[in-house]
Design an enzyme around this catalytic site. Structure first.
Site, PDB file in Angstrom:
ATOM      1  N   MET A  30       7.916  46.673  89.065  1.00 30.70           N
ATOM      2  CA  MET A  30       6.990  47.055  87.999  1.00 30.70           C
ATOM      3  C   MET A  30       7.403  48.411  87.417  1.00 30.70           C
ATOM      4  O   MET A  30       6.589  49.137  86.839  1.00 30.70           O
ATOM      5  CB  MET A  30       5.552  47.095  88.529  1.00 30.70           C
ATOM      6  CG  MET A  30       5.092  45.706  88.989  1.00 30.70           C
ATOM      7  SD  MET A  30       3.330  45.457  88.917  1.00 30.70           S
ATOM      8  CE  MET A  30       2.762  46.681  90.054  1.00 30.70           C
ATOM      9  N   LEU A  33      10.776  53.435  88.946  1.00 33.63           N
ATOM     10  CA  LEU A  33      11.745  53.162  90.009  1.00 33.63           C
ATOM     11  C   LEU A  33      12.067  54.414  90.823  1.00 33.63           C
ATOM     12  O   LEU A  33      12.036  55.531  90.328  1.00 33.63           O
ATOM     13  CB  LEU A  33      13.027  52.586  89.396  1.00 33.63           C
ATOM     14  CG  LEU A  33      12.832  51.310  88.563  1.00 33.63           C
ATOM     15  CD1 LEU A  33      14.178  50.815  88.031  1.00 33.63           C
ATOM     16  CD2 LEU A  33      12.140  50.210  89.362  1.00 33.63           C
ATOM     17  N   HIS A  37      13.687  51.207  95.350  1.00 35.17           N
ATOM     18  CA  HIS A  37      14.125  50.120  94.459  1.00 35.17           C
ATOM     19  C   HIS A  37      15.652  50.042  94.418  1.00 35.17           C
ATOM     20  O   HIS A  37      16.223  48.950  94.323  1.00 35.17           O
ATOM     21  CB  HIS A  37      13.606  50.358  93.041  1.00 35.17           C
ATOM     22  CG  HIS A  37      12.122  50.263  92.907  1.00 35.17           C
ATOM     23  ND1 HIS A  37      11.320  51.348  92.650  1.00 35.17           N
ATOM     24  CD2 HIS A  37      11.277  49.195  92.992  1.00 35.17           C
ATOM     25  CE1 HIS A  37      10.059  50.968  92.577  1.00 35.17           C
ATOM     26  NE2 HIS A  37       9.998  49.672  92.786  1.00 35.17           N
ATOM     27  N   GLY A 152      10.844  44.305  99.212  1.00 36.56           N
ATOM     28  CA  GLY A 152      10.707  45.361 100.213  1.00 36.56           C
ATOM     29  C   GLY A 152       9.746  44.953 101.334  1.00 36.56           C
ATOM     30  O   GLY A 152       8.730  44.307 101.093  1.00 36.56           O
ATOM     31  N   ASP A 155       5.775  46.150 101.402  1.00 38.67           N
ATOM     32  CA  ASP A 155       4.710  45.229 100.975  1.00 38.67           C
ATOM     33  C   ASP A 155       4.844  43.961 101.826  1.00 38.67           C
ATOM     34  O   ASP A 155       5.227  42.894 101.329  1.00 38.67           O
ATOM     35  CB  ASP A 155       4.848  44.934  99.485  1.00 38.67           C
ATOM     36  CG  ASP A 155       4.662  46.192  98.661  1.00 38.67           C
ATOM     37  OD1 ASP A 155       3.616  46.841  98.781  1.00 38.67           O
ATOM     38  OD2 ASP A 155       5.592  46.554  97.904  1.00 38.67           O
TER      39      ASP A 155
END
Ligand code: PAF
Length: 285
Positions: A30, A33, A37, A152, A155
């Protein structure tokens, strides 16, 4: 790096690569970054290298349907120029930045939801969040058509849900989990960290300290109740930390456990000011 601002432009780009026989890996983000990321991009590249090479696509789309509160969506950090500069540096091959209108056509009636897994844990704190997430991830998979995608481990519930969805719906996509990247003081990297006040930023590494405590106790054979008590005590020592949930679940399917006799995942959600942070750690007795 190619910049595709519409679904059609993205499809044309991937079709051309496919015609050359290239494989494709997707990193869904989203934006806002950070180094975490960049690890997702690097792991996507590593996977392609094991397959003889290919192209990495990173999507940047602040998905409105996974925000349960409008204020959270409005405040979500957006910084396209910096994002694109970071992706170029990381050697990404294409950035996909669609508009909301292009992604969500009027009159759409279909959503994708992974049953029980989406309603537990963070799904209870943020109703509808995971339905929005799995719907956009499915749409991104359909637009980009990747062979693999990196997600990742921070999450953890999201990663577990995406794995379940891909298995349930026979999506021919390899899901690669990527370990959490941390700041020097242990705070898990997150786009939300930049919204923390200096005081809250200094307090937030307490999440990592609680996970360290839990991991050490689990490794030493402590029981579920003792581990939870000790982790709560660490979190309570930081007055700015407003604990929203502390769960210890089966690391495979996130089911409830009554004792620790295999791999478990500790999942934390806590507010610092008006910013909700999450963190997790897998541990073994
Ligand atoms: O993890 C995120 O940033 C988002 O949930 C994702 C996977 C990009 C879907 O919008």
């Amino acid at each position: 790096m190619r910049i595709c601002r519409s679904k059609q432009a993205m499809r044309d780009c991937v079709n051309a690569w496919r015609a050359e026989g290239q494989r494709v890996a997707l990193v869904a983000t989203m934006g806002a970054l950070h180094a975490g990321h960049m690890h997702l991009v690097a792991r996507a590249r590593d996977w392609l290298d094991t397959q003889g090479g290919g192209r990495v696509v990173t999507s940047i789309f602040v998905n409105p349907t996974q925000f349960d509160q409008q204020a959270d969506l409005d405040r979500y950090p957006r910084d396209e120029d910096t994002d694109l500069a970071l992706l170029r540096q990381a050697g990404c091959d294409a950035a996909f930045l669609p508009t909301v209108a292009d992604i969500y056509r009027p009159g759409a009636q279909t959503t994708v939801e992974v049953g029980g897994l989406s309603r537990m844990l963070i799904g209870r704190l943020r109703p509808g969040h995971f339905r929005g997430m799995t719907t956009i991830v499915t749409k991104l998979f359909n637009i980009v058509g990747p062979d693999a995608t990196t997600f990742g481990e921070k999450d953890y519930q999201q990663l577990t849900i995406v794995r379940q969805m891909v298995a349930d719906l026979d999506m021919p996509i390899q899901i690669i989990g990527v370990p959490t990247v941390r700041e020097a003081d242990g705070l898990a990297m997150s786009s939300r960290n930049r919204r923390l006040t200096p005081g809250d930023r200094a307090a937030a590494p307490v999440l990592n300290r609680a996970l360290d405590t839990g991991q050490q106790m689990i490794a030493a054979g402590a029981g579920l109740a003792a581990v939870r008590r000790a982790m709560r005590a660490v979190l309570r020592s930081e007055p700015r930390c407003e604990l929203r949930s502390l769960d210890i679940r089966d690391a495979g399917d996130l089911s409830r456990i009554t004792r620790i006799d295999g791999p478990v995942v500790m999942l934390l959600a806590a507010r610092f000011g008006d910013v909700l942070l999450i963190d997790q750690r897998v541990a073994q007795p």
